[in-house]
Design a protein around this motif. Sequence first.
Motif, PDB file in Angstrom:
ATOM      1  N   ARG A  47      -6.963  -2.560 -13.118  1.00 54.27           N
ATOM      2  CA  ARG A  47      -7.064  -2.994 -11.727  1.00 54.27           C
ATOM      3  C   ARG A  47      -7.466  -1.830 -10.822  1.00 54.27           C
ATOM      4  NH1 ARG A  47      -1.991  -6.057  -9.535  1.00 54.27           N
ATOM      5  NH2 ARG A  47      -3.389  -6.058  -7.728  1.00 54.27           N
ATOM      6  N   ALA A  51     -10.436  -1.715  -8.229  1.00 54.05           N
ATOM      7  CA  ALA A  51     -10.126  -1.462  -6.820  1.00 54.05           C
ATOM      8  C   ALA A  51     -10.853  -0.228  -6.299  1.00 54.05           C
ATOM      9  CB  ALA A  51      -8.610  -1.294  -6.641  1.00 54.05           C
ATOM     10  N   ARG A  54     -14.367  -1.212  -5.667  1.00 57.85           N
ATOM     11  CA  ARG A  54     -14.444  -1.999  -4.425  1.00 57.85           C
ATOM     12  C   ARG A  54     -14.296  -1.099  -3.209  1.00 57.85           C
ATOM     13  NH1 ARG A  54      -9.727  -5.743  -1.773  1.00 57.85           N
ATOM     14  NH2 ARG A  54     -10.907  -6.334   0.099  1.00 57.85           N
ATOM     15  N   ASP A 105       4.357  -4.495  -3.406  1.00 57.07           N
ATOM     16  CA  ASP A 105       3.297  -5.502  -3.368  1.00 57.07           C
ATOM     17  C   ASP A 105       2.857  -5.598  -1.908  1.00 57.07           C
ATOM     18  OD1 ASP A 105       1.557  -7.523  -3.723  1.00 57.07           O
ATOM     19  OD2 ASP A 105       3.008  -9.032  -4.369  1.00 57.07           O
ATOM     20  N   THR A 107       0.448  -6.394   1.338  1.00 51.61           N
ATOM     21  CA  THR A 107      -0.552  -7.315   1.876  1.00 51.61           C
ATOM     22  C   THR A 107      -0.900  -6.882   3.291  1.00 51.61           C
ATOM     23  OG1 THR A 107       0.377  -9.141   0.584  1.00 51.61           O
ATOM     24  CG2 THR A 107      -1.094  -9.723   2.398  1.00 51.61           C
ATOM     25  N   ASP A 138      -8.786  -3.591   4.141  1.00 51.07           N
ATOM     26  CA  ASP A 138      -8.140  -4.383   3.094  1.00 51.07           C
ATOM     27  C   ASP A 138      -8.243  -3.682   1.740  1.00 51.07           C
ATOM     28  OD1 ASP A 138      -6.866  -6.956   2.294  1.00 51.07           O
ATOM     29  OD2 ASP A 138      -8.683  -7.161   1.104  1.00 51.07           O
ATOM     30  N   ALA A 139      -9.385  -3.070   1.464  1.00 51.72           N
ATOM     31  CA  ALA A 139      -9.576  -2.352   0.199  1.00 51.72           C
ATOM     32  C   ALA A 139      -8.658  -1.131   0.120  1.00 51.72           C
ATOM     33  CB  ALA A 139     -11.030  -1.917   0.047  1.00 51.72           C
ATOM     34  N   GLU A 142      -5.140  -2.332  -0.779  1.00 52.93           N
ATOM     35  CA  GLU A 142      -5.024  -2.654  -2.206  1.00 52.93           C
ATOM     36  C   GLU A 142      -4.920  -1.388  -3.043  1.00 52.93           C
ATOM     37  OE1 GLU A 142      -7.403  -5.175  -5.689  1.00 52.93           O
ATOM     38  OE2 GLU A 142      -8.484  -4.408  -3.933  1.00 52.93           O
ATOM     39  N   GLN A 145      -1.474   0.283  -2.754  1.00 53.97           N
ATOM     40  CA  GLN A 145      -0.481  -0.429  -3.551  1.00 53.97           C
ATOM     41  C   GLN A 145      -0.575  -0.042  -5.019  1.00 53.97           C
ATOM     42  OE1 GLN A 145      -0.588  -4.772  -3.352  1.00 53.97           O
ATOM     43  NE2 GLN A 145      -0.265  -4.845  -5.552  1.00 53.97           N
ATOM     44  N   LEU A 146      -1.785  -0.052  -5.560  1.00 54.61           N
ATOM     45  CA  LEU A 146      -1.972   0.226  -6.980  1.00 54.61           C
ATOM     46  C   LEU A 146      -1.646   1.676  -7.323  1.00 54.61           C
ATOM     47  CD1 LEU A 146      -5.271  -1.767  -7.616  1.00 54.61           C
ATOM     48  CD2 LEU A 146      -2.973  -2.362  -8.389  1.00 54.61           C
TER      49      LEU A 146
END
Length: 211
Positions: A47, A51, A54, A105, A107, A138-139, A142, A145-146
Amino acid sequence: MPKLNVPPTKSNQLRLQDDLKTASEGFSLLDQKREILVMELMRLMDRVKRAQKRLDTAREKAFTTGRKAIVKNGYHSMRRVANGIHYDHSVTVRVRVVAGIRLPDITTESGALTRQFGLAQTDSLVDATMVDFLDLLDAVGEMAQLETSVWLLARELKKTQRRVNALERIFIPDFKDTLRYIGETLESKELEAFSMMKMIKSRREEEDDHE
């Protein structure tokens, strides 16, 4: 020679047998935990690659569009437009648990896309810049988070690996070696006692024969 400095007694033998059983069970559980952490890390790394791709694409697109908009509309005009844009950004952080590890997690929400500047002052590049930077935001969320999840899992995996190695290479072998030593010592004492009893019995039989 025993690895642990304990007297070779029956009580110590029983205690060490319990300790060995506990250590073996702990090793089994930690080994299972290690496998779960490795699997989760491998899944997250896939992921992360997607990511990162992205994020790189979104960043390049946003800054390219932004540069074009500045060239066409002028730096000061774009600055006035930017100062007049207000979005209610929100970041929601939830938690999911993997092998006892609390992972974030995240958002991110930027609200509905609305026009916040006059049409006469700008062109479509300004709209595109706003859209592209919201996608970049937004990217980034993400990726954050990862990366946090990967760091937490890697740290826990390192701790778990140290414990597994300690049990496998130190504690369990020490318990086994010491138990082997105690068992051999107790057996030797039993044989010695048995031999002594036979000698005493033999002497008594000889004395009875003489009488």
